[in-house]
Enzyme design. Structure first.
Site, PDB file in Angstrom:
ATOM      1  N   ASP A  91     -49.520  14.826 -18.560  1.00  0.00           N
ATOM      2  CA  ASP A  91     -48.460  13.887 -18.701  1.00  0.00           C
ATOM      3  C   ASP A  91     -47.380  13.595 -17.821  1.00  0.00           C
ATOM      4  O   ASP A  91     -47.073  14.758 -17.358  1.00  0.00           O
ATOM      5  CB  ASP A  91     -47.829  14.285 -20.151  1.00  0.00           C
ATOM      6  CG  ASP A  91     -48.563  14.213 -21.353  1.00  0.00           C
ATOM      7  OD1 ASP A  91     -50.070  13.739 -21.222  1.00  0.00           O
ATOM      8  OD2 ASP A  91     -48.283  14.162 -22.536  1.00  0.00           O
ATOM      9  N   HIS A 147     -54.813  19.992 -16.946  1.00  0.00           N
ATOM     10  CA  HIS A 147     -55.986  20.203 -17.133  1.00  0.00           C
ATOM     11  C   HIS A 147     -56.964  19.824 -16.149  1.00  0.00           C
ATOM     12  O   HIS A 147     -56.575  18.934 -15.323  1.00  0.00           O
ATOM     13  CB  HIS A 147     -56.444  19.092 -18.413  1.00  0.00           C
ATOM     14  CG  HIS A 147     -55.620  19.695 -19.725  1.00  0.00           C
ATOM     15  ND1 HIS A 147     -56.165  20.187 -20.734  1.00  0.00           N
ATOM     16  CD2 HIS A 147     -54.050  19.536 -20.065  1.00  0.00           C
ATOM     17  CE1 HIS A 147     -55.288  20.292 -21.766  1.00  0.00           C
ATOM     18  NE2 HIS A 147     -54.193  20.047 -21.259  1.00  0.00           N
ATOM     19  N   SER A 248     -42.391  19.804 -13.726  1.00  0.00           N
ATOM     20  CA  SER A 248     -42.398  20.026 -12.465  1.00  0.00           C
ATOM     21  C   SER A 248     -43.300  18.750 -11.836  1.00  0.00           C
ATOM     22  O   SER A 248     -43.283  17.647 -12.395  1.00  0.00           O
ATOM     23  CB  SER A 248     -42.752  20.960 -11.900  1.00  0.00           C
ATOM     24  OG  SER A 248     -42.726  21.259 -10.350  1.00  0.00           O
TER      25      SER A 248
END
Length: 294
Positions: A91, A147, A248
């Site tokens: 995200d 991921h 980050s």
């Protein structure tokens, strides 16, 4: 205007203090499991951000750190099924996009940096000559796990120790080569069905700063010289690679021939599992997305 002011204050508060000391203190504090400390910490965090825990796997957390590194409930992020598409690994807000030209990419308009400096390896950087890149900025309230962008094999990981500058837009407009200064991890993968080389560069930032990988322990090498670790990890599209212990950035690098998905635009929020890039030499085929429970 309010957001701009918040970013300016954030920049002044986090970049005018001993950053490594702040990381250690906040790292320790965030892991306190005393209920009152936990509840007040998460409450303050909610007040100053758009924290949304409705898609979290669990609703009660042991500590603020447990909340930072939360997992998603099953089905919360549909994974694009089209095998010609590489998905967003996390995200994020799209912070920069473009083509690698003359060995350089941009952190923001007018602030280029050398890819060889980011990766710590000129030969590795040359792999992406004429390729494309996307910079994905995770805010503090976002889901912090990342991921696999496609079914892939992880061949090596390079850990580059560094600083812990804030990576918010204000800092990126003021500090040149910012990503090249911070601690970072370059994850080299080869796509399983095509062999294309792709690299994900996870960049740490102020406060907790830690980067963790599911298949490799990096905690023993956080200081000193860069170290490259040979790996032999196979992951499916959307399978968890690792997590940040605070918000980050991830820079995704792909070779020439890859192209950005039409939905990838500056300033737009993208979610893990949504289309990010189309593979070189592969045409898009409409597919029904499957649900992820990673």
């Amino acid at each position: 205007m309010k957001i701009v002011h918040q970013e300016e204050i954030n920049f002044l508060l986090t970049n005018r203090i001993p950053r490594r000391l702040a990381c250690r203190i906040i790292g320790w504090f965030s892991k306190i499991e005393q209920p009152l400390v936990r509840d007040i910490s998460i409450g303050v965090w909610r007040f100053f951000s758009d924290l949304d825990l409705s898609d979290a796997k669990k609703t009660r957390f042991r500590s603020m750190h447990d909340c930072f590194t939360r997992q998603l409930r099953p089905g919360a992020r549909p994974i694009e099924a089209d095998q010609s598409m590489m998905i967003s690994p996390c995200d994020a807000i799209v912070g920069a996009v473009g083509t690698v030209a003359d060995g350089e990419v941009f952190q923001v308009k007018g602030f280029p940096y050398a890819l060889a400096d980011l990766l710590g390896d000129a030969e590795h950087a040359e792999t992406f000559h004429g390729g494309c890149y996307v910079t994905l900025r995770l805010t503090s309230s976002m889901y912090h796990r990342f991921h696999a962008p496609h079914a892939c094999h992880v061949g090596s990981v390079t850990h580059i120790p560094g600083d812990a500058w804030n990576v918010n837009p204000t800092a990126l407009r003021r500090i040149e080569r910012l990503y090249c200064k911070n601690e970072r991890v370059a994850i080299r993968i080869a796509l399983s069905d095509t062999g294309h080389p792709v690299t994900l560069v996870a960049v740490a930032a102020i406060l907790v700063s830690g980067i963790r990988l599911r298949f490799l322990d990096l905690t023993s090498g956080r200081r000193g010289q860069p170290r490259t670790f040979a790996c032999n990890a196979f992951l499916q599209k959307g399978e968890e690679l690792g997590w940040f212990e605070h918000g980050s950035t991830i820079v995704v690098l792909a070779p020439a021939g890859f192209s950005l998905s039409g939905g990838v635009q500056l300033g737009r929020t993208i979610r893990m599992g949504q289309p990010l890039m189309q593979l070189a030499g592969r045409s898009s085929a409409h597919g029904v997305a499957r649900s992820a429970s990673h």
